[in-house]
Design a protein around this motif. Structure first.
Motif, PDB file in Angstrom:
ATOM      1  N   TYR B 171       0.823  -1.211   0.000  1.00 16.26           N
ATOM      2  CA  TYR B 171       0.000   0.000   0.000  1.00 16.26           C
ATOM      3  C   TYR B 171       0.861   1.267   0.000  1.00 16.26           C
ATOM      4  N   ARG B 172       2.034   1.183   0.614  1.00 18.87           N
ATOM      5  CA  ARG B 172       2.916   2.362   0.641  1.00 18.87           C
ATOM      6  C   ARG B 172       3.637   2.593  -0.687  1.00 18.87           C
ATOM      7  N   CYS B 173       3.739   1.555  -1.525  1.00 17.81           N
ATOM      8  CA  CYS B 173       4.287   1.770  -2.873  1.00 17.81           C
ATOM      9  C   CYS B 173       3.304   2.626  -3.674  1.00 17.81           C
ATOM     10  N   LEU B 174       2.038   2.477  -3.307  1.00 17.11           N
ATOM     11  CA  LEU B 174       0.962   3.178  -4.006  1.00 17.11           C
ATOM     12  C   LEU B 174       0.810   4.594  -3.450  1.00 17.11           C
ATOM     13  N   PHE B 175       0.645   4.694  -2.158  1.00 20.74           N
ATOM     14  CA  PHE B 175       0.544   5.980  -1.458  1.00 20.74           C
ATOM     15  C   PHE B 175       1.501   5.897  -0.275  1.00 20.74           C
ATOM     16  N   GLU B 176       2.614   6.626  -0.377  1.00 23.49           N
ATOM     17  CA  GLU B 176       3.704   6.406   0.575  1.00 23.49           C
ATOM     18  C   GLU B 176       3.329   6.671   2.032  1.00 23.49           C
ATOM     19  N   ALA B 177       2.527   7.695   2.241  1.00 18.00           N
ATOM     20  CA  ALA B 177       2.145   8.044   3.614  1.00 18.00           C
ATOM     21  C   ALA B 177       0.681   8.461   3.635  1.00 18.00           C
ATOM     22  N   PRO B 178       0.047   8.370   4.805  1.00 20.96           N
ATOM     23  CA  PRO B 178      -1.347   8.789   4.896  1.00 20.96           C
ATOM     24  C   PRO B 178      -1.489  10.276   4.576  1.00 20.96           C
ATOM     25  N   PRO B 179      -2.619  10.656   3.965  1.00 16.74           N
ATOM     26  CA  PRO B 179      -2.851  12.093   3.736  1.00 16.74           C
ATOM     27  C   PRO B 179      -3.109  12.780   5.069  1.00 16.74           C
ATOM     28  N   PRO B 180      -2.906  14.084   5.116  1.00 16.92           N
ATOM     29  CA  PRO B 180      -3.178  14.781   6.380  1.00 16.92           C
ATOM     30  C   PRO B 180      -4.661  14.672   6.733  1.00 16.92           C
ATOM     31  N   PRO B 181      -4.963  14.648   8.037  1.00 13.48           N
ATOM     32  CA  PRO B 181      -6.363  14.556   8.457  1.00 13.48           C
ATOM     33  C   PRO B 181      -7.201  15.642   7.796  1.00 13.48           C
ATOM     34  N   GLY B 182      -8.374  15.249   7.307  1.00 13.73           N
ATOM     35  CA  GLY B 182      -9.287  16.236   6.730  1.00 13.73           C
ATOM     36  C   GLY B 182      -9.173  16.388   5.235  1.00 13.73           C
ATOM     37  N   LEU B 183      -8.069  15.944   4.637  1.00 14.58           N
ATOM     38  CA  LEU B 183      -7.889  16.131   3.196  1.00 14.58           C
ATOM     39  C   LEU B 183      -8.830  15.230   2.401  1.00 14.58           C
ATOM     40  N   VAL B 184      -8.879  13.966   2.781  1.00 18.46           N
ATOM     41  CA  VAL B 184      -9.766  13.026   2.105  1.00 18.46           C
ATOM     42  C   VAL B 184     -11.033  12.896   2.941  1.00 18.46           C
ATOM     43  N   PRO B 185     -12.170  13.193   2.353  1.00 22.40           N
ATOM     44  CA  PRO B 185     -13.402  13.127   3.145  1.00 22.40           C
ATOM     45  C   PRO B 185     -13.756  11.680   3.494  1.00 22.40           C
ATOM     46  N   SER B 186     -14.471  11.488   4.588  1.00 18.90           N
ATOM     47  CA  SER B 186     -14.932  10.160   4.972  1.00 18.90           C
ATOM     48  C   SER B 186     -16.319   9.937   4.373  1.00 18.90           C
ATOM     49  N   CYS B 187     -16.789   8.703   4.464  1.00 17.71           N
ATOM     50  CA  CYS B 187     -18.133   8.390   3.977  1.00 17.71           C
ATOM     51  C   CYS B 187     -19.174   9.196   4.738  1.00 17.71           C
ATOM     52  N   GLN B 188     -18.858   9.470   5.990  1.00 18.81           N
ATOM     53  CA  GLN B 188     -19.784  10.225   6.821  1.00 18.81           C
ATOM     54  C   GLN B 188     -19.933  11.646   6.272  1.00 18.81           C
ATOM     55  N   GLU B 189     -18.816  12.173   5.751  1.00 12.21           N
ATOM     56  CA  GLU B 189     -18.851  13.539   5.210  1.00 12.21           C
ATOM     57  C   GLU B 189     -19.338  13.576   3.773  1.00 12.21           C
ATOM     58  N   ALA B 190     -18.932  12.584   3.002  1.00 17.61           N
ATOM     59  CA  ALA B 190     -19.152  12.665   1.558  1.00 17.61           C
ATOM     60  C   ALA B 190     -20.223  11.718   1.041  1.00 17.61           C
ATOM     61  N   GLY B 191     -20.638  10.752   1.867  1.00 17.63           N
ATOM     62  CA  GLY B 191     -21.663   9.812   1.450  1.00 17.63           C
ATOM     63  C   GLY B 191     -21.101   8.648   0.646  1.00 17.63           C
ATOM     64  N   VAL B 192     -21.892   7.614   0.558  1.00 15.49           N
ATOM     65  CA  VAL B 192     -21.506   6.446  -0.230  1.00 15.49           C
ATOM     66  C   VAL B 192     -22.783   5.730  -0.668  1.00 15.49           C
ATOM     67  N   LEU B 193     -22.807   5.299  -1.901  1.00 18.73           N
ATOM     68  CA  LEU B 193     -23.945   4.523  -2.382  1.00 18.73           C
ATOM     69  C   LEU B 193     -23.936   3.179  -1.645  1.00 18.73           C
ATOM     70  N   GLY B 194     -25.072   2.808  -1.089  1.00 15.33           N
ATOM     71  CA  GLY B 194     -25.107   1.649  -0.205  1.00 15.33           C
ATOM     72  C   GLY B 194     -24.642   0.346  -0.834  1.00 15.33           C
ATOM     73  N   VAL B 195     -24.837   0.211  -2.121  1.00 14.12           N
ATOM     74  CA  VAL B 195     -24.481  -1.046  -2.780  1.00 14.12           C
ATOM     75  C   VAL B 195     -22.982  -1.116  -3.100  1.00 14.12           C
ATOM     76  N   LEU B 196     -22.315   0.032  -3.079  1.00 13.42           N
ATOM     77  CA  LEU B 196     -20.905   0.076  -3.491  1.00 13.42           C
ATOM     78  C   LEU B 196     -20.011  -0.865  -2.671  1.00 13.42           C
ATOM     79  N   PRO B 197     -20.120  -0.874  -1.321  1.00 11.03           N
ATOM     80  CA  PRO B 197     -19.301  -1.835  -0.583  1.00 11.03           C
ATOM     81  C   PRO B 197     -19.627  -3.281  -0.942  1.00 11.03           C
ATOM     82  N   GLY B 198     -20.843  -3.532  -1.412  1.00  8.37           N
ATOM     83  CA  GLY B 198     -21.177  -4.887  -1.855  1.00  8.37           C
ATOM     84  C   GLY B 198     -20.332  -5.291  -3.047  1.00  8.37           C
TER      85      GLY B 198
END
Lengths: 83, 268
Positions: B171-198
């Motif tokens: 995973y670190r070859c792909l993204f070396e380090a975590p983004p700073p808090p707040g940069l990438v929104p969470s599902c709680q903030e941005a929503g997610v289509l319910g079937v997508l995790p399926g």
């Protein structure tokens, strides 16, 4: 090839079972055998007489013989060719 | 072991497959898979792996079932509100297949407990909803050389990748380090289509079964991106980074670390 010439290495009696369990049982039996060995399958489910040989061939095994024993029972001989 | 009559029936569609067969099914029954998270991704992954007869499934999660989870977290239910998610998932999975031993761990993975917890398992599945856990799980899997099937979802898009330490990217070859808090929104903030995790969870479960059976090509050195709106699957090459801080030739990360938990811990 006449029946008396083929000596099965393993015999299973799956009378009373219906498809697909006839093939499932036959496949489980043949998985535990060595390549070149012959499995004798005793069946009484009419569809299985077509389905088992077809499925065995699809899986790369050789069907040596399908013979009627009596009014209800059939014997299928299959030689294992691949794992 | 010999199959019981019930097992012959239950797994008949697997046994018929040349790629699985009785031998493959016995492998699955002897396998151990660890799920990080019993949320959007953990539910479908656990559901299908339980149905498939993976013999031992460990699940860790610290949350309780909330009404807002039920739009996508299919192992839970309205009668489980307030119940720890791992207990709810265990109930559902045990009911589906009593062959499977479900080990429910309520809590959070940390740098101090993760190695002991995942050490006994054959494959780890990441369905976590936060970056600290995602990186902790990646680093621990690289250190233990444990296959990791990672999934992520947001809005209408999801990603899957399979880390086989020593063989392919991590995973670190792909993204070396975590983004700073707040940069990438969470599902709680941005929503997610319910079937997508399926969709993504089913892909993760498929990867796990392929690894356990030793069949097909896993998503090694690649990232699969699914977009529900455009109905597209894109497979992006992810080369192994020779300078990766954890799996590279000269790793700079030699001990596990807990990142600042300034990230959103809800949702998933």
């Amino acid at each position: 090839m006449r029946e008396e010439e083929i000596k099965p290495d393993k015999k299973i009696d799956i009378r009373g079972l219906v498809c697909p369990y006839t093939f499932v049982k036959a496949k489980l039996a043949i998985e535990d055998m060595e390549i070149g060995q012959v499995l004798e399958i005793l069946v009484d489910y009419p569809e299985a007489i077509k389905n088992i040989p077809k499925s065995m061939q699809d899986h790369g095994q050789t069907v040596l013989e399908i013979s009627k024993k009596d009014d209800r029972n059939w014997v299928i001989l299959v030689r294992k060719e691949k794992e | 072991m010999e199959f019981t009559d019930e097992q012959v029936q239950r797994y008949s569609r697997h046994i018929i497959l040349p790629e699985v067969g009785g031998k493959g099914q016995k492998k699955l029954l002897a396998s151990k898979v660890f799920l990080v998270g019993a949320g959007g991704l953990g539910c479908p992954v656990g559901y299908y792996l339980t149905a498939a007869g993976v013999g031992t499934i460990g699940i860790v999660d610290n949350d309780e079932v909330e009404l807002s989870n039920l739009q996508r977290q299919i192992a839970h239910g309205t009668d489980r509100l307030g119940m720890p998610k791992v207990e709810s998932a265990k109930k559902t999975f045990q009911n589906l297949n009593p062959d499977v031993n479900i080990i429910a761990l309520r809590g959070r993975l940390t740098k101090d407990n993760i190695l002991d917890i995942i050490n006994d398992y054959d494959v780890v599945v990441d369905g976590s909803d936060n970056f600290p856990t995602r990186y902790l799980v990646n680093d621990a899997c690289v250190m233990l050389k444990k296959p990791l099937v990672s999934g992520a979802i947001l809005r209408f898009e999801g990603q899957v990748t399979t880390v086989l330490p020593g063989e392919g990217h991590c995973y670190r070859c792909l993204f070396e380090a975590p983004p700073p808090p707040g940069l990438v929104p969470s599902c709680q903030e941005a929503g997610v289509l319910g079937v997508l995790p399926g969709v993504i969870g089913a892909l993760q479960a498929t990867e796990v079964l392929k690894i356990l059976l030793g069949k097909g090509q896993p998503l090694k050195n690649s990232l699969l991106i699914y977009n529900a709106l455009s109905v597209s699957f894109r497979k992006v090459k992810v080369p192994r980074n020779p300078d990766c801080p954890i799996c590279g030739a000269h790793p700079t990360i030699t001990a596990l670390q807990d990142y600042d938990q300034g990230y959103c811990q809800l949702g998933g």
